[in-house]
Design a protein around this motif. Structure first.
Motif, PDB file in Angstrom:
ATOM      1  N   GLU A  55      74.207 -33.178  81.786  1.00 36.96           N
ATOM      2  CA  GLU A  55      73.963 -32.312  80.624  1.00 36.96           C
ATOM      3  C   GLU A  55      75.236 -31.576  80.222  1.00 36.96           C
ATOM      4  O   GLU A  55      75.591 -31.519  79.036  1.00 36.96           O
ATOM      5  N   SER A  56      75.920 -31.009  81.188  1.00 32.48           N
ATOM      6  CA  SER A  56      77.118 -30.214  80.889  1.00 32.48           C
ATOM      7  C   SER A  56      78.216 -31.060  80.253  1.00 32.48           C
ATOM      8  O   SER A  56      79.027 -30.557  79.474  1.00 32.48           O
ATOM      9  N   LEU A  57      78.216 -32.365  80.559  1.00 33.70           N
ATOM     10  CA  LEU A  57      79.232 -33.264  80.021  1.00 33.70           C
ATOM     11  C   LEU A  57      78.785 -33.941  78.723  1.00 33.70           C
ATOM     12  O   LEU A  57      79.565 -34.673  78.106  1.00 33.70           O
ATOM     13  N   GLY A  58      77.537 -33.726  78.320  1.00 31.94           N
ATOM     14  CA  GLY A  58      77.053 -34.281  77.067  1.00 31.94           C
ATOM     15  C   GLY A  58      76.432 -35.659  77.175  1.00 31.94           C
ATOM     16  O   GLY A  58      76.097 -36.269  76.156  1.00 31.94           O
ATOM     17  N   ARG A  70      66.944 -36.723  77.303  1.00 31.62           N
ATOM     18  CA  ARG A  70      67.250 -37.958  76.587  1.00 31.62           C
ATOM     19  C   ARG A  70      68.769 -38.155  76.559  1.00 31.62           C
ATOM     20  O   ARG A  70      69.523 -37.239  76.891  1.00 31.62           O
ATOM     21  N   ILE A  71      69.185 -39.343  76.166  1.00 29.42           N
ATOM     22  CA  ILE A  71      70.612 -39.668  76.111  1.00 29.42           C
ATOM     23  C   ILE A  71      71.316 -38.734  75.131  1.00 29.42           C
ATOM     24  O   ILE A  71      70.830 -38.464  74.034  1.00 29.42           O
ATOM     25  N   GLY A  72      72.503 -38.260  75.529  1.00 28.73           N
ATOM     26  CA  GLY A  72      73.239 -37.292  74.734  1.00 28.73           C
ATOM     27  C   GLY A  72      74.330 -37.898  73.870  1.00 28.73           C
ATOM     28  O   GLY A  72      74.601 -39.105  73.925  1.00 28.73           O
ATOM     29  N   PRO A  73      74.990 -37.073  73.070  1.00 27.84           N
ATOM     30  CA  PRO A  73      75.989 -37.552  72.108  1.00 27.84           C
ATOM     31  C   PRO A  73      77.228 -38.171  72.742  1.00 27.84           C
ATOM     32  O   PRO A  73      77.889 -39.001  72.103  1.00 27.84           O
ATOM     33  N   LYS A  74      77.534 -37.817  73.978  1.00 33.27           N
ATOM     34  CA  LYS A  74      78.727 -38.380  74.608  1.00 33.27           C
ATOM     35  C   LYS A  74      78.579 -39.884  74.810  1.00 33.27           C
ATOM     36  O   LYS A  74      79.557 -40.632  74.681  1.00 33.27           O
ATOM     37  N   VAL A  75      77.372 -40.342  75.103  1.00 31.89           N
ATOM     38  CA  VAL A  75      77.132 -41.774  75.279  1.00 31.89           C
ATOM     39  C   VAL A  75      77.345 -42.504  73.956  1.00 31.89           C
ATOM     40  O   VAL A  75      77.951 -43.583  73.912  1.00 31.89           O
ATOM     41  N   GLU A  77      79.240 -41.499  71.519  1.00 36.74           N
ATOM     42  CA  GLU A  77      80.678 -41.462  71.255  1.00 36.74           C
ATOM     43  C   GLU A  77      81.406 -42.587  71.991  1.00 36.74           C
ATOM     44  O   GLU A  77      82.239 -43.293  71.413  1.00 36.74           O
ATOM     45  N   LEU A  78      81.095 -42.764  73.263  1.00 36.49           N
ATOM     46  CA  LEU A  78      81.743 -43.814  74.048  1.00 36.49           C
ATOM     47  C   LEU A  78      81.346 -45.195  73.553  1.00 36.49           C
ATOM     48  O   LEU A  78      82.171 -46.124  73.551  1.00 36.49           O
ATOM     49  N   ALA A  79      80.090 -45.355  73.131  1.00 39.65           N
ATOM     50  CA  ALA A  79      79.651 -46.637  72.581  1.00 39.65           C
ATOM     51  C   ALA A  79      80.440 -46.971  71.329  1.00 39.65           C
ATOM     52  O   ALA A  79      80.847 -48.120  71.103  1.00 39.65           O
ATOM     53  N   GLY A  80      80.686 -45.963  70.502  1.00 38.43           N
ATOM     54  CA  GLY A  80      81.483 -46.174  69.300  1.00 38.43           C
ATOM     55  C   GLY A  80      82.902 -46.587  69.626  1.00 38.43           C
ATOM     56  O   GLY A  80      83.475 -47.474  68.975  1.00 38.43           O
ATOM     57  N   VAL A  81      83.483 -45.972  70.644  1.00 37.10           N
ATOM     58  CA  VAL A  81      84.834 -46.342  71.076  1.00 37.10           C
ATOM     59  C   VAL A  81      84.862 -47.802  71.524  1.00 37.10           C
ATOM     60  O   VAL A  81      85.753 -48.570  71.158  1.00 37.10           O
ATOM     61  N   ALA A  82      83.869 -48.192  72.328  1.00 39.98           N
ATOM     62  CA  ALA A  82      83.810 -49.562  72.835  1.00 39.98           C
ATOM     63  C   ALA A  82      83.677 -50.565  71.693  1.00 39.98           C
ATOM     64  O   ALA A  82      84.364 -51.594  71.668  1.00 39.98           O
ATOM     65  N   LEU A  83      82.792 -50.271  70.729  1.00 44.41           N
ATOM     66  CA  LEU A  83      82.606 -51.186  69.603  1.00 44.41           C
ATOM     67  C   LEU A  83      83.868 -51.299  68.762  1.00 44.41           C
ATOM     68  O   LEU A  83      84.252 -52.387  68.329  1.00 44.41           O
ATOM     69  N   ASN A  84      84.521 -50.171  68.535  1.00 41.55           N
ATOM     70  CA  ASN A  84      85.720 -50.191  67.702  1.00 41.55           C
ATOM     71  C   ASN A  84      86.881 -50.911  68.376  1.00 41.55           C
ATOM     72  O   ASN A  84      87.826 -51.333  67.698  1.00 41.55           O
ATOM     73  N   GLN A  85      86.820 -51.072  69.680  1.00 49.00           N
ATOM     74  CA  GLN A  85      87.850 -51.807  70.404  1.00 49.00           C
ATOM     75  C   GLN A  85      87.532 -53.293  70.497  1.00 49.00           C
ATOM     76  O   GLN A  85      88.341 -54.083  70.974  1.00 49.00           O
TER      77      GLN A  85
END
Length: 266
Positions: A55-58, A70-75, A77-85
């Motif tokens: 929770e503290s890490l998002g 439930r799944i937070g915004p950090k996941v 964000e990382l999914a977006g990074v992976a897709l953009n790469q």
């Protein structure tokens, strides 16, 4: 020795925390602490501590009224990074969107991860609306047109190594054995695209074409999909196939594939 033990302990905590995230699915997008304790087999205090850290890490968020996580915004964000790469995602995203717009159907790009396919992008057309995205989901190779397109670039022994001899049935039309799958792949190679009619889900159809990289290897697939009536393969299969193959070739070109340099891939 103390440092080694600390490292091992830290690694175990990371593994446990990540395992908790895996219990959040489309079918169960929210979880209580008690559920995570039961699913993971970990102690209440351990799960509570790991969830608090996530929770503290998002990575997780908690609904104050229901107490559900439930799944937070950090996941996201990382999914977006992976897709953009992803080179395939970058080359295929606009092409798939254009295909969905032209045909009015769903358009998807996927790649293979082991014996599953993984959706990289998904767009809805007005004839195939959805209330959710397929991006990030996985599906079986043997029961999907995209899976057959992805497997079509493999030799028979490679298909056998990846898939094994027998597969689960999702409907009465699902291919459940290697012989049937190899026949379907031979047909896919001969005509340049694969079809799926109620093999994964009742009332649904799909048509997919392989996407190749610079080396000529099949690295992804592009599909159009929708209800049986929207797809109307009896009347539209040739048209849908021609457009899907053409758009898949656009993605292949974006990945550096030159057809004249790889005649065996045609």
């Amino acid at each position: 020795m103390a440092a080694t033990g600390g490292t091992a302990s830290g690694t175990q905590s990371v593994e446990r925390a990540l395992s908790l995230l895996s219990y959040f699915t489309d079918e169960q997008p929210e979880r209580r602490i008690a559920e995570l304790v039961e699913l993971s087999g970990l102690g209440q205090s351990t799960v509570s501590r790991l969830v608090a850290a996530l929770e503290s890490l998002g990575y997780l968020v908690r609904d104050e009224r229901s107490g559900l996580h439930r799944i937070g915004p950090k996941v996201v964000e990382l999914a977006g990074v992976a897709l953009n790469q992803s080179a395939v995602h970058r080359a295929g995203r606009q092409v798939a969107q254009n295909l969905a717009h032209e045909l009015g159907l769903g358009a998807n790009v996927a790649e293979r991860h082991g014996d599953r396919m993984f959706y990289l992008c998904h767009f809805e057309g007005p004839l195939a609306p959805r209330t959710f995205t397929l991006t990030g989901r996985s599906a079986p190779l043997h029961a999907t047109a995209m899976g057959k397109a992805l497997l079509s670039g493999l030799a028979e022994d490679e298909v056998r190594d990846v898939m094994g001899p027998d597969y689960p049935a999702y409907t009465r039309k699902t291919i459940t054995g290697l012989a049937g799958l190899l026949d379907a792949l031979a047909e896919t190679r001969a005509r340049g695209y694969a079809t799926e009619v109620e093999e994964l889900a009742f009332g649904r159809a799909c048509l997919a074409a392989p996407v190749r990289d610079r080396s000529g290897a099949v690295v992804a697939a592009l599909s159009v999909s929708g209800s049986l009536s929207a797809m109307d393969l009896a009347a539209r299969q040739d048209t849908l196939a021609a457009r899907t193959v053409e758009y898949a070739d656009q993605i292949s070109t974006g990945l550096g594939f030159l057809a004249h340099a790889h005649p065996a891939a045609l």
